[in-house]
Design a protein around this motif. Sequence first.
Motif, PDB file in Angstrom:
ATOM      1  N   LYS A   1     -46.786  12.468 -37.978  1.00 55.76           N
ATOM      2  CA  LYS A   1     -46.199  12.767 -39.283  1.00 55.76           C
ATOM      3  C   LYS A   1     -44.714  12.413 -39.239  1.00 55.76           C
ATOM      4  O   LYS A   1     -43.972  12.900 -38.382  1.00 55.76           O
ATOM      5  CB  LYS A   1     -46.366  14.239 -39.644  1.00 55.76           C
ATOM      6  N   PHE A   2     -44.317  11.526 -40.160  1.00 55.01           N
ATOM      7  CA  PHE A   2     -42.940  11.047 -40.211  1.00 55.01           C
ATOM      8  C   PHE A   2     -42.407  11.124 -41.629  1.00 55.01           C
ATOM      9  O   PHE A   2     -43.153  11.057 -42.589  1.00 55.01           O
ATOM     10  CB  PHE A   2     -42.861   9.568 -39.778  1.00 55.01           C
ATOM     11  N   GLU A   3     -41.091  11.209 -41.709  1.00 50.73           N
ATOM     12  CA  GLU A   3     -40.406  11.026 -42.983  1.00 50.73           C
ATOM     13  C   GLU A   3     -39.986   9.555 -43.006  1.00 50.73           C
ATOM     14  O   GLU A   3     -39.425   9.056 -42.030  1.00 50.73           O
ATOM     15  CB  GLU A   3     -39.192  11.933 -43.066  1.00 50.73           C
ATOM     16  N   PHE A   4     -40.283   8.868 -44.090  1.00 48.63           N
ATOM     17  CA  PHE A   4     -40.020   7.441 -44.222  1.00 48.63           C
ATOM     18  C   PHE A   4     -39.075   7.165 -45.382  1.00 48.63           C
ATOM     19  O   PHE A   4     -39.050   7.899 -46.359  1.00 48.63           O
ATOM     20  CB  PHE A   4     -41.315   6.661 -44.482  1.00 48.63           C
ATOM     21  N   SER A   5     -38.321   6.073 -45.250  1.00 48.84           N
ATOM     22  CA  SER A   5     -37.560   5.547 -46.381  1.00 48.84           C
ATOM     23  C   SER A   5     -38.212   4.242 -46.779  1.00 48.84           C
ATOM     24  O   SER A   5     -38.751   3.514 -45.943  1.00 48.84           O
ATOM     25  CB  SER A   5     -36.095   5.334 -46.026  1.00 48.84           C
ATOM     26  N   LEU A   6     -38.184   3.941 -48.064  1.00 47.40           N
ATOM     27  CA  LEU A   6     -38.752   2.685 -48.555  1.00 47.40           C
ATOM     28  C   LEU A   6     -37.694   1.602 -48.440  1.00 47.40           C
ATOM     29  O   LEU A   6     -36.570   1.786 -48.883  1.00 47.40           O
ATOM     30  CB  LEU A   6     -39.190   2.825 -50.013  1.00 47.40           C
ATOM     31  N   ASP A   7     -38.047   0.479 -47.836  1.00 51.97           N
ATOM     32  CA  ASP A   7     -37.101  -0.626 -47.708  1.00 51.97           C
ATOM     33  C   ASP A   7     -37.304  -1.647 -48.779  1.00 51.97           C
ATOM     34  O   ASP A   7     -38.324  -1.788 -49.351  1.00 51.97           O
ATOM     35  CB  ASP A   7     -37.222  -1.288 -46.336  1.00 51.97           C
TER      36      ASP A   7
ATOM     37  N   MET B   1     -39.758  10.335 -48.069  1.00 45.59           N
ATOM     38  CA  MET B   1     -41.156  10.532 -48.350  1.00 45.59           C
ATOM     39  C   MET B   1     -41.859  10.785 -47.019  1.00 45.59           C
ATOM     40  O   MET B   1     -41.595  10.104 -46.045  1.00 45.59           O
ATOM     41  CB  MET B   1     -41.693   9.310 -49.088  1.00 45.59           C
ATOM     42  N   GLU B   2     -42.737  11.789 -47.009  1.00 42.33           N
ATOM     43  CA  GLU B   2     -43.457  12.153 -45.785  1.00 42.33           C
ATOM     44  C   GLU B   2     -44.848  11.520 -45.795  1.00 42.33           C
ATOM     45  O   GLU B   2     -45.559  11.595 -46.797  1.00 42.33           O
ATOM     46  CB  GLU B   2     -43.556  13.669 -45.694  1.00 42.33           C
ATOM     47  N   ILE B   3     -45.217  10.888 -44.675  1.00 42.79           N
ATOM     48  CA  ILE B   3     -46.519  10.242 -44.554  1.00 42.79           C
ATOM     49  C   ILE B   3     -47.143  10.649 -43.220  1.00 42.79           C
ATOM     50  O   ILE B   3     -46.470  10.630 -42.183  1.00 42.79           O
ATOM     51  CB  ILE B   3     -46.404   8.705 -44.613  1.00 42.79           C
ATOM     52  N   THR B   4     -48.416  11.021 -43.264  1.00 44.55           N
ATOM     53  CA  THR B   4     -49.169  11.292 -42.047  1.00 44.55           C
ATOM     54  C   THR B   4     -49.939  10.033 -41.671  1.00 44.55           C
ATOM     55  O   THR B   4     -50.674   9.486 -42.492  1.00 44.55           O
ATOM     56  CB  THR B   4     -50.139  12.474 -42.249  1.00 44.55           C
ATOM     57  N   LEU B   5     -49.738   9.580 -40.451  1.00 44.17           N
ATOM     58  CA  LEU B   5     -50.363   8.359 -39.955  1.00 44.17           C
ATOM     59  C   LEU B   5     -51.650   8.683 -39.208  1.00 44.17           C
ATOM     60  O   LEU B   5     -51.778   9.750 -38.612  1.00 44.17           O
ATOM     61  CB  LEU B   5     -49.403   7.649 -38.991  1.00 44.17           C
TER      62      LEU B   5
ATOM     63  N   LYS C   1     -39.530   2.553 -43.310  1.00 42.23           N
ATOM     64  CA  LYS C   1     -38.793   2.839 -42.086  1.00 42.23           C
ATOM     65  C   LYS C   1     -38.895   4.313 -41.747  1.00 42.23           C
ATOM     66  O   LYS C   1     -38.629   5.173 -42.597  1.00 42.23           O
ATOM     67  CB  LYS C   1     -37.324   2.445 -42.256  1.00 42.23           C
ATOM     68  N   ALA C   2     -39.285   4.614 -40.505  1.00 44.91           N
ATOM     69  CA  ALA C   2     -39.391   5.990 -40.038  1.00 44.91           C
ATOM     70  C   ALA C   2     -37.984   6.531 -39.805  1.00 44.91           C
ATOM     71  O   ALA C   2     -37.241   5.995 -38.984  1.00 44.91           O
ATOM     72  CB  ALA C   2     -40.202   6.056 -38.745  1.00 44.91           C
ATOM     73  N   ILE C   3     -37.613   7.569 -40.548  1.00 45.91           N
ATOM     74  CA  ILE C   3     -36.267   8.106 -40.391  1.00 45.91           C
ATOM     75  C   ILE C   3     -36.250   9.457 -39.677  1.00 45.91           C
ATOM     76  O   ILE C   3     -35.237   9.839 -39.117  1.00 45.91           O
ATOM     77  CB  ILE C   3     -35.527   8.205 -41.741  1.00 45.91           C
ATOM     78  N   LYS C   4     -37.400  10.173 -39.677  1.00 43.11           N
ATOM     79  CA  LYS C   4     -37.466  11.450 -38.973  1.00 43.11           C
ATOM     80  C   LYS C   4     -38.885  11.718 -38.509  1.00 43.11           C
ATOM     81  O   LYS C   4     -39.818  11.676 -39.300  1.00 43.11           O
ATOM     82  CB  LYS C   4     -36.997  12.588 -39.884  1.00 43.11           C
ATOM     83  N   LYS C   5     -39.036  11.994 -37.211  1.00 35.82           N
ATOM     84  CA  LYS C   5     -40.346  12.311 -36.630  1.00 35.82           C
ATOM     85  C   LYS C   5     -40.554  13.817 -36.711  1.00 35.82           C
ATOM     86  O   LYS C   5     -39.770  14.589 -36.179  1.00 35.82           O
ATOM     87  CB  LYS C   5     -40.394  11.839 -35.179  1.00 35.82           C
TER      88      LYS C   5
ATOM     89  N   LEU D   1     -44.877   4.834 -32.505  1.00 40.35           N
ATOM     90  CA  LEU D   1     -43.808   4.779 -33.490  1.00 40.35           C
ATOM     91  C   LEU D   1     -42.708   5.777 -33.144  1.00 40.35           C
ATOM     92  O   LEU D   1     -42.985   6.917 -32.766  1.00 40.35           O
ATOM     93  CB  LEU D   1     -44.373   5.082 -34.881  1.00 40.35           C
ATOM     94  N   GLU D   2     -41.467   5.351 -33.276  1.00 38.00           N
ATOM     95  CA  GLU D   2     -40.295   6.196 -33.035  1.00 38.00           C
ATOM     96  C   GLU D   2     -39.394   6.145 -34.261  1.00 38.00           C
ATOM     97  O   GLU D   2     -39.528   5.261 -35.111  1.00 38.00           O
ATOM     98  CB  GLU D   2     -39.512   5.694 -31.807  1.00 38.00           C
TER      99      GLU D   2
END
Length: 72
Positions: A66-72, A1-5, A57-61, A41-42
């Motif tokens: 703007k990052f791709e995240f996984s839900l934990d 999932m992509e989220i803009t911070l 969890k940020a899996i791809k910057k 964030l990295e």
Amino acid sequence: MEITLTPDYCCGGGHCGPMPGYFYECPHCDTETQARTGFELEEGDELKCCLCKESIKAIKKKTNFKFEFSLD
């Protein structure tokens, strides 16, 4: 999932570092929330919602905020 911070920059007091956190829409509770990091964030870092306490969890910057995240 992509989220803009949205960055939450330091108040200037010098106690929280150059960037203490981010605002984002939490995918767990569907609410705009804030996560305090104290650093930029990295990939591999997690943000924890201050409301529901769930993490992502940020899996791809993709860009600085703007990052791709996984839900934990």
